[in-house]
Design a protein around this motif. Structure first.
Motif, PDB file in Angstrom:
ATOM      1  N   GLY A 100       0.809  -1.213   0.000  1.00 27.45           N
ATOM      2  CA  GLY A 100       0.000   0.000   0.000  1.00 27.45           C
ATOM      3  C   GLY A 100       0.838   1.256   0.000  1.00 27.45           C
ATOM      4  N   SER A 101       1.947   1.231  -0.750  1.00 23.87           N
ATOM      5  CA  SER A 101       2.910   2.331  -0.696  1.00 23.87           C
ATOM      6  C   SER A 101       2.346   3.657  -1.192  1.00 23.87           C
ATOM      7  N   ARG A 102       1.369   3.603  -2.103  1.00 29.79           N
ATOM      8  CA  ARG A 102       0.798   4.855  -2.623  1.00 29.79           C
ATOM      9  C   ARG A 102      -0.166   5.508  -1.638  1.00 29.79           C
ATOM     10  N   LEU A 103      -0.448   4.816  -0.556  1.00 33.87           N
ATOM     11  CA  LEU A 103      -1.304   5.387   0.490  1.00 33.87           C
ATOM     12  C   LEU A 103      -0.514   5.887   1.696  1.00 33.87           C
ATOM     13  N   ARG A 104       0.795   5.927   1.566  1.00 37.11           N
ATOM     14  CA  ARG A 104       1.595   6.483   2.655  1.00 37.11           C
ATOM     15  C   ARG A 104       1.403   7.988   2.729  1.00 37.11           C
ATOM     16  N   PRO A 105       1.412   8.563   3.948  1.00 42.80           N
ATOM     17  CA  PRO A 105       1.821   7.976   5.227  1.00 42.80           C
ATOM     18  C   PRO A 105       0.733   7.207   5.971  1.00 42.80           C
ATOM     19  N   ILE A 106      -0.491   7.133   5.428  1.00 46.90           N
ATOM     20  CA  ILE A 106      -1.557   6.429   6.134  1.00 46.90           C
ATOM     21  C   ILE A 106      -1.163   4.985   6.414  1.00 46.90           C
ATOM     22  N   THR A 107      -0.540   4.333   5.433  1.00 52.01           N
ATOM     23  CA  THR A 107      -0.202   2.919   5.585  1.00 52.01           C
ATOM     24  C   THR A 107       1.154   2.682   6.249  1.00 52.01           C
ATOM     25  N   ASN A 108       1.725   3.709   6.852  1.00 55.86           N
ATOM     26  CA  ASN A 108       2.949   3.493   7.615  1.00 55.86           C
ATOM     27  C   ASN A 108       2.692   2.613   8.836  1.00 55.86           C
ATOM     28  N   THR A 109       1.469   2.680   9.355  1.00 62.15           N
ATOM     29  CA  THR A 109       1.169   1.958  10.595  1.00 62.15           C
ATOM     30  C   THR A 109      -0.028   1.017  10.469  1.00 62.15           C
ATOM     31  N   ILE A 110      -0.693   1.008   9.311  1.00 65.72           N
ATOM     32  CA  ILE A 110      -1.866   0.168   9.142  1.00 65.72           C
ATOM     33  C   ILE A 110      -1.918  -0.348   7.706  1.00 65.72           C
ATOM     34  N   PRO A 111      -2.231  -1.617   7.484  1.00 68.77           N
ATOM     35  CA  PRO A 111      -2.348  -2.119   6.116  1.00 68.77           C
ATOM     36  C   PRO A 111      -3.491  -1.424   5.375  1.00 68.77           C
ATOM     37  N   LYS A 112      -3.355  -1.337   4.065  1.00 66.70           N
ATOM     38  CA  LYS A 112      -4.354  -0.632   3.257  1.00 66.70           C
ATOM     39  C   LYS A 112      -5.755  -1.191   3.456  1.00 66.70           C
ATOM     40  N   SER A 113      -5.871  -2.492   3.587  1.00 64.44           N
ATOM     41  CA  SER A 113      -7.195  -3.114   3.685  1.00 64.44           C
ATOM     42  C   SER A 113      -7.865  -2.885   5.038  1.00 64.44           C
ATOM     43  N   LEU A 114      -7.150  -2.299   5.978  1.00 61.14           N
ATOM     44  CA  LEU A 114      -7.736  -2.007   7.285  1.00 61.14           C
ATOM     45  C   LEU A 114      -8.052  -0.528   7.477  1.00 61.14           C
ATOM     46  N   ILE A 115      -7.837   0.286   6.439  1.00 58.87           N
ATOM     47  CA  ILE A 115      -8.291   1.675   6.551  1.00 58.87           C
ATOM     48  C   ILE A 115      -9.814   1.678   6.605  1.00 58.87           C
ATOM     49  N   LYS A 116     -10.371   2.699   7.206  1.00 58.44           N
ATOM     50  CA  LYS A 116     -11.803   2.701   7.475  1.00 58.44           C
ATOM     51  C   LYS A 116     -12.570   3.662   6.573  1.00 58.44           C
ATOM     52  N   VAL A 117     -13.747   3.223   6.175  1.00 56.82           N
ATOM     53  CA  VAL A 117     -14.743   4.071   5.537  1.00 56.82           C
ATOM     54  C   VAL A 117     -16.048   3.823   6.284  1.00 56.82           C
ATOM     55  N   ASN A 118     -16.731   4.910   6.654  1.00 56.27           N
ATOM     56  CA  ASN A 118     -17.906   4.767   7.522  1.00 56.27           C
ATOM     57  C   ASN A 118     -17.551   4.033   8.820  1.00 56.27           C
ATOM     58  N   ASN A 119     -16.326   4.265   9.294  1.00 55.94           N
ATOM     59  CA  ASN A 119     -15.833   3.648  10.531  1.00 55.94           C
ATOM     60  C   ASN A 119     -15.770   2.128  10.463  1.00 55.94           C
ATOM     61  N   ARG A 120     -15.654   1.591   9.249  1.00 53.04           N
ATOM     62  CA  ARG A 120     -15.533   0.140   9.082  1.00 53.04           C
ATOM     63  C   ARG A 120     -14.323  -0.162   8.205  1.00 53.04           C
ATOM     64  N   PRO A 121     -13.428  -1.051   8.638  1.00 55.85           N
ATOM     65  CA  PRO A 121     -12.293  -1.442   7.795  1.00 55.85           C
ATOM     66  C   PRO A 121     -12.777  -2.077   6.495  1.00 55.85           C
ATOM     67  N   LEU A 122     -12.098  -1.773   5.402  1.00 54.90           N
ATOM     68  CA  LEU A 122     -12.492  -2.304   4.105  1.00 54.90           C
ATOM     69  C   LEU A 122     -12.654  -3.819   4.129  1.00 54.90           C
ATOM     70  N   ILE A 123     -11.694  -4.502   4.749  1.00 52.57           N
ATOM     71  CA  ILE A 123     -11.710  -5.960   4.718  1.00 52.57           C
ATOM     72  C   ILE A 123     -12.866  -6.529   5.532  1.00 52.57           C
ATOM     73  N   GLU A 124     -13.295  -5.835   6.576  1.00 52.93           N
ATOM     74  CA  GLU A 124     -14.437  -6.312   7.363  1.00 52.93           C
ATOM     75  C   GLU A 124     -15.732  -6.187   6.558  1.00 52.93           C
ATOM     76  N   ILE A 125     -15.842  -5.149   5.760  1.00 48.18           N
ATOM     77  CA  ILE A 125     -17.007  -5.016   4.883  1.00 48.18           C
ATOM     78  C   ILE A 125     -17.063  -6.195   3.917  1.00 48.18           C
ATOM     79  N   GLN A 126     -15.917  -6.554   3.351  1.00 50.46           N
ATOM     80  CA  GLN A 126     -15.858  -7.680   2.426  1.00 50.46           C
ATOM     81  C   GLN A 126     -16.231  -8.988   3.120  1.00 50.46           C
ATOM     82  N   ILE A 127     -15.669  -9.218   4.289  1.00 50.79           N
ATOM     83  CA  ILE A 127     -15.946 -10.455   5.018  1.00 50.79           C
ATOM     84  C   ILE A 127     -17.430 -10.565   5.347  1.00 50.79           C
TER      85      ILE A 127
END
Length: 227
Positions: free
Chosen positions: A11-38
């Motif tokens: 997730g290098s193009r999302l830095r500095p956000i992804t310096n500490t969190i994987p891209k798939s765990l960023i939140k939209v509507n307070n929900r991590p992307l991957i949790e929405i998928q699951i």
């Protein structure tokens, strides 16, 4: 049915956000992307879910307890493209959804019990993305780079048992012949073997999904779906 979620990337193009969190765990509507998928997968009855992780892999551990998912580690996430990620779970491809973990799904467009391989796709103006070409029966006939408004890959697909065997054989032969993981994506294997596969276009709305590749992409999404 099974599901494979590809979540190993930097997730290098999302830095500095992804310096500490994987891209798939960023939140939209307070929900991590991957949790929405699951949760979308669980809603249609898919319970055997495998997540392939790499970068900041420890951040995904909580998902095992929360959703009873399996996690597989890709130790070479920083070196190889996602063809290597897929090779780790190729035996699970039969009757399985494959989802790129950076896809924000605004609606649950997944199909219960698909009967054949599907590429989920909607019309978008996306230059440089993979464009799908198809015949009158919606069978995929070619995949090329897009130059404008077109049906593009959404990062969500489903693979039948028969097609998964063809893809597995082609992937293994390709690696044996090239001895290279660096310059190949798993979609390249599909593209080169389309004539042997039976993949149909599954139409979705252009607003059903967004791929978040950059900080500006994320900022645009948050204007519509704020945290």
């Amino acid at each position: 049915m099974n599901a494979i979620i590809l979540a190993a990337g930097l997730g290098s193009r999302l830095r500095p956000i992804t310096n500490t969190i994987p891209k798939s765990l960023i939140k939209v509507n307070n929900r991590p992307l991957i949790e929405i998928q699951i949760e979308n997968l669980l809603d249609i009855g898919v319970e055997n879910i495998t997540i392939v992780v790499g970068y900041l892999s420890n951040c995904f551990e909580y998902l095992k307890d929360k959703y009873d998912v399996k996690i597989i580690m890709n130790e070479y996430y920083a070196k190889y493209n996602n063809i290597y990620t897929m090779s780790l779970v190729i035996d699970q491809l039969s009757n399985s959804y494959v989802i790129d973990a950076d896809v924000f799904m605004t609606n649950n467009f997944l199909v219960e019990n698909p009967k054949q391989s599907l590429y989920f796709s909607g019309m978008k103006n996306s230059v440089g993305e993979w464009e799908l070409f198809f015949n009158d029966d919606d069978v995929i006939t070619d995949i090329q780079y897009s130059n404008g408004d077109s049906y593009i890959l959404s990062g969500v697909s489903f693979w039948s048992g028969q097609d998964s065997l063809i893809i597995k054989d082609a992937l293994q032969r390709t690696i044996k012949e090239t001895y290279s993981w660096e310059n190949l994506y798993w979609d390249d294997i599909v593209k080169k073997n389309l004539s042997k596969l039976n993949i149909k276009l599954q139409r979705i709305e252009s607003s059903d999904w967004y791929e978040i590749d950059s900080v500006s992409d994320y900022e645009d999404i948050l204007e519509i779906y704020p945290n």
